[in-house]
Design a protein around this motif. Structure first.
Motif, short mmCIF file in Angstrom:
data_model
loop_
_atom_site.label_atom_id
_atom_site.label_comp_id
_atom_site.label_asym_id
_atom_site.label_seq_id
_atom_site.Cartn_x
_atom_site.Cartn_y
_atom_site.Cartn_z
N GLU A 1 -55.73 -35.65 -36.92
CA GLU A 1 -54.54 -36.30 -37.50
C GLU A 1 -53.33 -35.35 -37.46
N ALA B 1 -52.05 -35.04 -33.83
CA ALA B 1 -51.29 -36.23 -33.45
C ALA B 1 -49.90 -36.22 -34.10
N LYS B 2 -49.85 -35.84 -35.34
CA LYS B 2 -48.57 -35.81 -36.06
C LYS B 2 -47.62 -34.80 -35.42
N SER C 1 -46.23 -35.78 -32.01
CA SER C 1 -45.14 -36.75 -32.08
C SER C 1 -43.83 -36.11 -32.54
N TYR D 1 -49.38 -28.63 -28.42
CA TYR D 1 -49.09 -30.00 -28.82
C TYR D 1 -47.83 -30.15 -29.65
#
Length: 132
Positions: free
Chosen positions: A53, A56-57, A60, A128
């Protein structure tokens, strides 16, 4: 191994648990790997302990909040505690984040000029968290 030296009372010093902390792009991973190799200790890359999680956060472009960081810090602190000695890389910029780790953990703050940090973040690949 540099940590196997006699202490002030002639005893061998235990292997240290060290967290290299600082802002993104300051060199935590590079310095951490070199320090771990010099000490003959494992290196723990803090980014590898983020739950999906969080990844992914960040991917973005959204920064993590304290709630997001709790499971990440707990996982890294637990992994560090399970080692007889190790070097880890982790931002750990707030005192409350550092309090997650055992009291015998050493923290080393790394810093660099803002222009250097920004250039490093722009040029690194495979991470990321995009530059912001």
């Amino acid at each position: 191994r540099l940590y196997e030296v006699a202490g002030p009372r002639g005893r061998l010093a235990p292997a240290p648990r060290v967290v290299l902390m600082g802002p993104c792009g300051c060199g935590k991973t590079r310095v951490g790997r070199a320090l771990a190799a010099a000490l003959g200790l494992p290196f723990l890359e803090g980014d590898e302990f983020h739950p999906p999680e969080n990844v992914a956060k960040m991917a973005s472009g959204e920064p993590l909040d304290d709630t997001d960081r709790r499971p990440w810090l707990a996982a890294l602190a637990g992994a560090l505690k399970n080692e007889a000695g190790a070097v880890a890389a982790c931002s750990a910029l707030k005192r409350s984040y550092r309090a997650t780790f055992d009291a015998d953990t050493y923290f080393v703050f790394l810093d660099a000029p803002e222009a250097v940090v920004l250039e490093r973040v722009r040029q690194r690949g495979g991470h990321y968290m995009p530059p912001s």
